[in-house]
Motif scaffolding. Structure first.
Motif, PDB file in Angstrom:
ATOM      1  N   GLU A  60       0.830  -1.208   0.000  1.00 57.18           N
ATOM      2  CA  GLU A  60       0.000   0.000   0.000  1.00 57.18           C
ATOM      3  C   GLU A  60       0.863   1.257   0.000  1.00 57.18           C
ATOM      4  N   GLU A  61       1.950   1.262   0.756  1.00 56.38           N
ATOM      5  CA  GLU A  61       2.832   2.424   0.769  1.00 56.38           C
ATOM      6  C   GLU A  61       3.520   2.606  -0.578  1.00 56.38           C
ATOM      7  N   VAL A  62       3.917   1.521  -1.201  1.00 54.25           N
ATOM      8  CA  VAL A  62       4.507   1.611  -2.540  1.00 54.25           C
ATOM      9  C   VAL A  62       3.499   2.209  -3.500  1.00 54.25           C
ATOM     10  N   ARG A  63       2.282   1.724  -3.436  1.00 60.82           N
ATOM     11  CA  ARG A  63       1.220   2.212  -4.325  1.00 60.82           C
ATOM     12  C   ARG A  63       0.968   3.710  -4.095  1.00 60.82           C
ATOM     13  N   GLU A  64       0.942   4.136  -2.831  1.00 57.78           N
ATOM     14  CA  GLU A  64       0.699   5.537  -2.495  1.00 57.78           C
ATOM     15  C   GLU A  64       1.813   6.440  -3.018  1.00 57.78           C
ATOM     16  N   ASN A  65       3.056   5.989  -2.879  1.00 56.89           N
ATOM     17  CA  ASN A  65       4.193   6.775  -3.351  1.00 56.89           C
ATOM     18  C   ASN A  65       4.212   6.881  -4.872  1.00 56.89           C
ATOM     19  N   ILE A  66       3.926   5.796  -5.548  1.00 62.31           N
ATOM     20  CA  ILE A  66       3.885   5.820  -7.010  1.00 62.31           C
ATOM     21  C   ILE A  66       2.790   6.758  -7.492  1.00 62.31           C
ATOM     22  N   ALA A  67       1.640   6.724  -6.838  1.00 60.56           N
ATOM     23  CA  ALA A  67       0.516   7.576  -7.229  1.00 60.56           C
ATOM     24  C   ALA A  67       0.881   9.054  -7.161  1.00 60.56           C
TER      25      ALA A  67
END
Length: 341
Positions: free
Chosen positions: A224-231
């Protein structure tokens, strides 16, 4: 995902890098899932260090079978040749690899440390030797003093620098980044959230993303943190947004603390954390991690005003190379408990 040529290395790196410092704090399955998801989504820069507990081993156990998909950066904080060489060899084993793409001399903040690492029998000699043998491809340096780093890189002994750059610490823009650009070095910005103090997350990440850097290292521990940072990096930063972010950084950076950690508090207060979060705290409030820091350190922070040896002259302030009013800022921080209760 944006990719740029990483200085003179010839490698194209992703704008978002995976910072693995915090992986030892979560279950292995969660850490492994985050690393593999990051690679699946195009992140190709993995950052760790020998000093990050068993972070190197987690990376080795999780993604060494995908070694061709990522640029691997690790670090040694040893200053002498023998200790640094031993640590680099251990890192190769832990990471389950026969090469380290980037070995960084880690956390160099004083002239004395730099001279020790660069001496005839220093850590830099070990890195050079391992590079000549093919175990290391490139050598870099990390630190918290952008003004000193800008001077140290002029002899062109390094190919990369890892430095702070966030809304509360924009100081690398003054000398360091222009000098690195002139020398065609790899530019890696760390701590976009300043250790969990800066919010909102998307705005915090888009500030360094708007600047002249190759990679932004964000400490991530979950899918989820990876996804948030990429977004946060999906869209490029336009002129209007860049101006807004730079004005905000000017305001949030008024504390002027570089987190060089020269200061030492007799009651154990983490002064740089107080300094750097001071403007953020009053402007946006704190993320849960930042609030947790203040709650854990409540007794120490409240004790600053009553610590008798600091009554006439604070013990911490003469240590600061920037002559910052640290005691006043720490005492002002006590008001946080009245507003957060």
């Amino acid at each position: 995902m944006r990719y740029t040529l990483f200085g003179k290395t010839g490698y194209r790196v992703s704008s978002l890098g995976f910072g693995a410092m915090n992986l030892p704090g979560v279950p292995f399955e969660q850490a492994s899932a985050a690393l593999n998801y990051a690679l699946d989504e195009g992140i190709n820069y993995i950052d760790t260090a020998a000093a990050y507990r068993n972070s190197e081993e987690i990376i080795g156990d999780s993604i060494s079978h995908r070694r061709s998909e990522y640029f691997l950066a690790t670090k040694t904080n040893k200053r002498d040749y023998a200790s640094a060489k031993e640590e680099i060899e251990r890192s190769l084993t832990r990471l389950k690899t026969d090469r380290i793409d980037l070995l960084q001399i880690h956390y160099v903040n004083t002239v004395q440390e730099f001279k020790a690492a660069m001496s005839e029998d220093g850590a830099y000699k070990a890195a050079l030797e391992m590079k000549e043998k093919g175990y290391i491809r490139h050598i870099g340096i990390t630190g918290h003093r952008p003004d000193l780093l800008a001077k140290w890189i002029r002899k062109e002994q390094f190919e990369q620098v890892l430095f702070h750059l966030n809304l509360a610490q924009p100081f690398a823009l003054d000398e360091l980044i222009p000098e690195m650009t002139r020398l065609n070095m790899g530019k890696v910005a760390m701590k976009p959230l300043s250790g969990g103090f800066i919010q909102p997350v998307d705005k915090a990440i888009r500030y360094p993303y708007s600047q002249d850097v190759n990679v932004i290292i964000s400490g991530m521990v979950s899918v989820e943190e990876v996804r948030e940072n990429i977004a946060a990096m999906r869209l490029e930063v336009g002129d209007a947004e860049r101006s807004e972010l730079e004005a905000l950084a000017h305001k949030l950076g008024e504390h002027n603390c570089r987190r060089c950690n020269y200061c030492s508090c007799p009651v154990g207060i983490a002064i740089p954390d107080i300094m750097i979060s001071s403007q953020v705290r009053s402007t946006f409030g704190l993320l849960p991690k930042g609030d947790g820091f203040y709650q854990r350190n409540k007794e120490k922070i409240l004790s600053c005003a009553d610590h008798e040896p600091c009554g006439e002259k604070p013990i911490c302030e003469p240590m600061c190379p920037y002559e910052l009013p640290m005691r006043r800022v720490v005492m002002e921080a006590s008001s946080y408990y009245a507003t957060s209760s």
